[in-house]
Design a protein around this motif. Sequence first.
Motif, PDB file in Angstrom:
ATOM      1  N   LEU A 150      -0.437   2.043  13.295  1.00  0.00           N
ATOM      2  CA  LEU A 150      -1.394   2.313  12.228  1.00  0.00           C
ATOM      3  C   LEU A 150      -1.203   3.710  11.651  1.00  0.00           C
ATOM      4  CD1 LEU A 150      -4.505   0.617  13.847  1.00  0.00           C
ATOM      5  CD2 LEU A 150      -3.172  -0.235  11.895  1.00  0.00           C
ATOM      6  N   ASN A 151      -0.918   4.671  12.501  1.00  0.00           N
ATOM      7  CA  ASN A 151      -0.663   6.030  12.034  1.00  0.00           C
ATOM      8  C   ASN A 151       0.560   6.065  11.116  1.00  0.00           C
ATOM      9  OD1 ASN A 151      -1.180   9.017  12.213  1.00  0.00           O
ATOM     10  ND2 ASN A 151       0.910   8.943  13.022  1.00  0.00           N
ATOM     11  N   THR A 152       1.607   5.344  11.501  1.00  0.00           N
ATOM     12  CA  THR A 152       2.829   5.279  10.691  1.00  0.00           C
ATOM     13  C   THR A 152       2.545   4.691   9.310  1.00  0.00           C
ATOM     14  OG1 THR A 152       4.232   5.054  12.649  1.00  0.00           O
ATOM     15  CG2 THR A 152       5.144   4.269  10.564  1.00  0.00           C
ATOM     16  N   LEU A 153       1.640   3.722   9.254  1.00  0.00           N
ATOM     17  CA  LEU A 153       1.341   3.044   7.993  1.00  0.00           C
ATOM     18  C   LEU A 153       0.304   3.783   7.146  1.00  0.00           C
ATOM     19  CD1 LEU A 153       1.283  -0.642   9.272  1.00  0.00           C
ATOM     20  CD2 LEU A 153       3.069   0.471   7.920  1.00  0.00           C
ATOM     21  N   ALA A 162       2.475  -6.741   3.939  1.00  0.00           N
ATOM     22  CA  ALA A 162       1.247  -7.539   3.904  1.00  0.00           C
ATOM     23  C   ALA A 162       0.102  -6.727   3.294  1.00  0.00           C
ATOM     24  CB  ALA A 162       0.881  -8.003   5.315  1.00  0.00           C
ATOM     25  N   LEU A 163       0.030  -5.460   3.630  1.00  0.00           N
ATOM     26  CA  LEU A 163      -0.995  -4.587   3.054  1.00  0.00           C
ATOM     27  C   LEU A 163      -0.805  -4.469   1.544  1.00  0.00           C
ATOM     28  CD1 LEU A 163      -0.934  -1.886   5.835  1.00  0.00           C
ATOM     29  CD2 LEU A 163      -2.956  -3.225   5.188  1.00  0.00           C
ATOM     30  N   GLU A 164       0.435  -4.340   1.113  1.00  0.00           N
ATOM     31  CA  GLU A 164       0.716  -4.258  -0.321  1.00  0.00           C
ATOM     32  C   GLU A 164       0.349  -5.561  -1.025  1.00  0.00           C
ATOM     33  OE1 GLU A 164       2.024  -2.579  -3.958  1.00  0.00           O
ATOM     34  OE2 GLU A 164       1.329  -1.752  -2.054  1.00  0.00           O
ATOM     35  N   TYR A 165       0.624  -6.683  -0.360  1.00  0.00           N
ATOM     36  CA  TYR A 165       0.278  -7.990  -0.919  1.00  0.00           C
ATOM     37  C   TYR A 165      -1.237  -8.095  -1.132  1.00  0.00           C
ATOM     38  CZ  TYR A 165      -0.096 -13.062  -1.415  1.00  0.00           C
ATOM     39  OH  TYR A 165      -0.386 -14.309  -1.894  1.00  0.00           O
ATOM     40  N   VAL A 166      -2.003  -7.693  -0.142  1.00  0.00           N
ATOM     41  CA  VAL A 166      -3.465  -7.766  -0.238  1.00  0.00           C
ATOM     42  C   VAL A 166      -3.980  -6.807  -1.300  1.00  0.00           C
ATOM     43  CG1 VAL A 166      -5.582  -7.212   1.015  1.00  0.00           C
ATOM     44  CG2 VAL A 166      -3.864  -8.670   2.068  1.00  0.00           C
ATOM     45  N   ARG A 167      -3.404  -5.629  -1.379  1.00  0.00           N
ATOM     46  CA  ARG A 167      -3.830  -4.668  -2.409  1.00  0.00           C
ATOM     47  C   ARG A 167      -3.645  -5.260  -3.804  1.00  0.00           C
ATOM     48  NH1 ARG A 167      -1.860  -1.357  -6.091  1.00  0.00           N
ATOM     49  NH2 ARG A 167       0.251  -2.080  -5.662  1.00  0.00           N
ATOM     50  N   LYS A 168      -2.478  -5.880  -4.022  1.00  0.00           N
ATOM     51  CA  LYS A 168      -2.162  -6.432  -5.348  1.00  0.00           C
ATOM     52  C   LYS A 168      -3.002  -7.654  -5.695  1.00  0.00           C
ATOM     53  CE  LYS A 168       2.670  -5.060  -5.979  1.00  0.00           C
ATOM     54  NZ  LYS A 168       4.068  -5.561  -6.075  1.00  0.00           N
TER      55      LYS A 168
END
Length: 196
Positions: A160-163, A132-138
């Motif tokens: 969050l630390n893992t990500l 989801a983070l990658e989707y928002v970045r793109k």
Amino acid sequence: MPSTTETVPHSAMNKLFGTDSTEVYLISQEWAQPLQAYLTANETRLAPYEPAREPDYYTLEGVQARIAAALDMHRQRQGISMLFTSKNSTQVIGVINFSGFMYGVFQAGYVGYSIDSDYEGKGIMSEVLSQALEYVRKHYGLHRIMANYLPDNHRSARLLNTLGFEQEGYAKSYLKINGQWRDHVLTALVFDENSL
């Protein structure tokens, strides 16, 4: 447990992406009943981490009104609300909400999330949230995503630390959670400019 036989169109017209074990969708009115079932099933467990909810928050009408507001925010590119299911299921097992998108020299937004108790601790939230983070970045060109959590929410801290989120501060009496003003740990993920 919510039924997996809820009627939701499987045309994938609002499907955003899939992961190894889930399908992720843009929130829409077709998902109102499964989302209501998810919220009702997890009401007690999520209460310590969320603002106090009025009774109409869990009604179908309340869910539909929030979906309409989320879609309006999406149309204005101010955020995006996602929900996800297991493969070949219409049971909502989690939600991810990106909000407060700001552009110009800031290019940032916030993220919040939750997952059904039956799926907690299995790595699914990490799997979905990373994509989801990658989707928002793109799709939105943001530079940073911020996530804030209660100091005793150790699961969120580990996730969050893992990500790749890093702690940037500690805010006293930051948000009114479950009827009380609570401190929060402030974190952010800054995207690599070279990855765009």
